[in-house]
Write a protein that holds these residues in place. Structure first.
Motif, PDB file in Angstrom:
ATOM      1  N   MET A   1      -9.839   3.948  -3.219  1.00  0.00           N
ATOM      2  CA  MET A   1      -8.737   3.045  -2.856  1.00  0.00           C
ATOM      3  C   MET A   1      -8.113   3.466  -1.520  1.00  0.00           C
ATOM      4  O   MET A   1      -7.819   2.628  -0.677  1.00  0.00           O
ATOM      5  CB  MET A   1      -7.639   3.039  -3.942  1.00  0.00           C
TER       6      MET A   1
ATOM      7  N   HIS B   1       0.829  -1.213   0.000  1.00  0.00           N
ATOM      8  CA  HIS B   1       0.000   0.000   0.000  1.00  0.00           C
ATOM      9  C   HIS B   1       0.859   1.255   0.000  1.00  0.00           C
ATOM     10  O   HIS B   1       0.482   2.267  -0.580  1.00  0.00           O
ATOM     11  CB  HIS B   1      -0.947   0.001   1.211  1.00  0.00           C
TER      12      HIS B   1
ATOM     13  N   GLU C   1      -8.476  -2.695  -8.331  1.00  0.00           N
ATOM     14  CA  GLU C   1      -7.190  -2.146  -8.807  1.00  0.00           C
ATOM     15  C   GLU C   1      -6.729  -2.870 -10.070  1.00  0.00           C
ATOM     16  O   GLU C   1      -6.327  -2.239 -11.041  1.00  0.00           O
ATOM     17  CB  GLU C   1      -6.124  -2.249  -7.703  1.00  0.00           C
TER      18      GLU C   1
ATOM     19  N   HIS D   1     -10.984  -5.042  -3.229  1.00  0.00           N
ATOM     20  CA  HIS D   1     -10.056  -3.935  -3.474  1.00  0.00           C
ATOM     21  C   HIS D   1      -9.053  -4.314  -4.578  1.00  0.00           C
ATOM     22  O   HIS D   1      -8.832  -3.562  -5.524  1.00  0.00           O
ATOM     23  CB  HIS D   1      -9.333  -3.622  -2.156  1.00  0.00           C
TER      24      HIS D   1
END
Ligand SMILES: [Fe+2]
Ligand SMILES: [Fe+2]
Length: 181
Positions: free
Chosen positions: A81, A55, A131, A127
């Motif tokens: 995000m 991240h 992405e 998530h």
């Protein structure tokens, strides 16, 4: 490998660990078995690899580059995000608190742990899907090859500074171990 390829590859490692986490969750919900040692290992992986290694590359390097290239930094896909990264951190923090020095959980603690674990797994899988399928495709369309190359160099620098050499490999092994593969 382009910068987005590196991140997609890290997603595969995270997904592997999530497969392991789902097994731990099934153990809790089907027969009440809480494997504290493995859960600690998964939480450690999530803090240091998913958040600390992955991240951070998105938040400190990729997303700002996208903002420079016309993306909105607060709303739209990047805003979503960032929000989901925060949510993930919350679930991990709650799980850490539940198991902190506790080697034996009572029923209500086990239930809370299972509920946070379930939410975390679902959040992260969705998530990663978003992405991979949306944001990174948009990034590949707007980032020129030389920008992708400079991001790769920045990723390597962050990896050395924040995570340490050799740690990446160690986390790959932990993901395999958690998934039982
Ligand atoms: Fe992300
Ligand atoms: Fe990601």
């Amino acid at each position: 490998m382009s910068a987005t390829d590196i991140l997609r590859h890290e997603h595969q490692v995270v997904m592997l660990a999530l497969t392991g986490a789902e097994k731990l969750l099934n153990d809790i919900t089907s027969n009440g078995t809480v494997d504290i040692g493995r859960i600690r290992k998964f939480i450690d992986f999530s803090k240091h690899f998913t958040d600390g290694c992955h991240h951070i590359k998105e938040e400190k390097l990729l997303f700002p580059k996208l903002v420079e290239n016309g993306f909105d930094g607060d709303s739209g896909p990047i805003g979503v995000m960032l929000y989901e990264h925060q949510e993930g951190r919350k679930f991990i923090r709650y799980m850490s608190e539940i198991i902190s020095d506790n080697d034996e959980l009572d029923k209500s603690e086990s239930e809370k742990l299972a509920s946070n674990l379930r939410s975390y797994i679902t959040l992260l899988r969705n998530h990663i899907y978003k992405e991979n399928e949306i944001l990174f495709n948009m990034a590949d369309n707007v980032l020129r090859p030389e920008v992708q190359e400079s991001l790769v160099l920045d990723f390597n620098r962050v990896e050395e500074e924040e995570v340490g050499t050799g740690e990446h490999e160690r986390f790959h092994q932990i993901a395999h171990e958690l998934a039982g593969s």
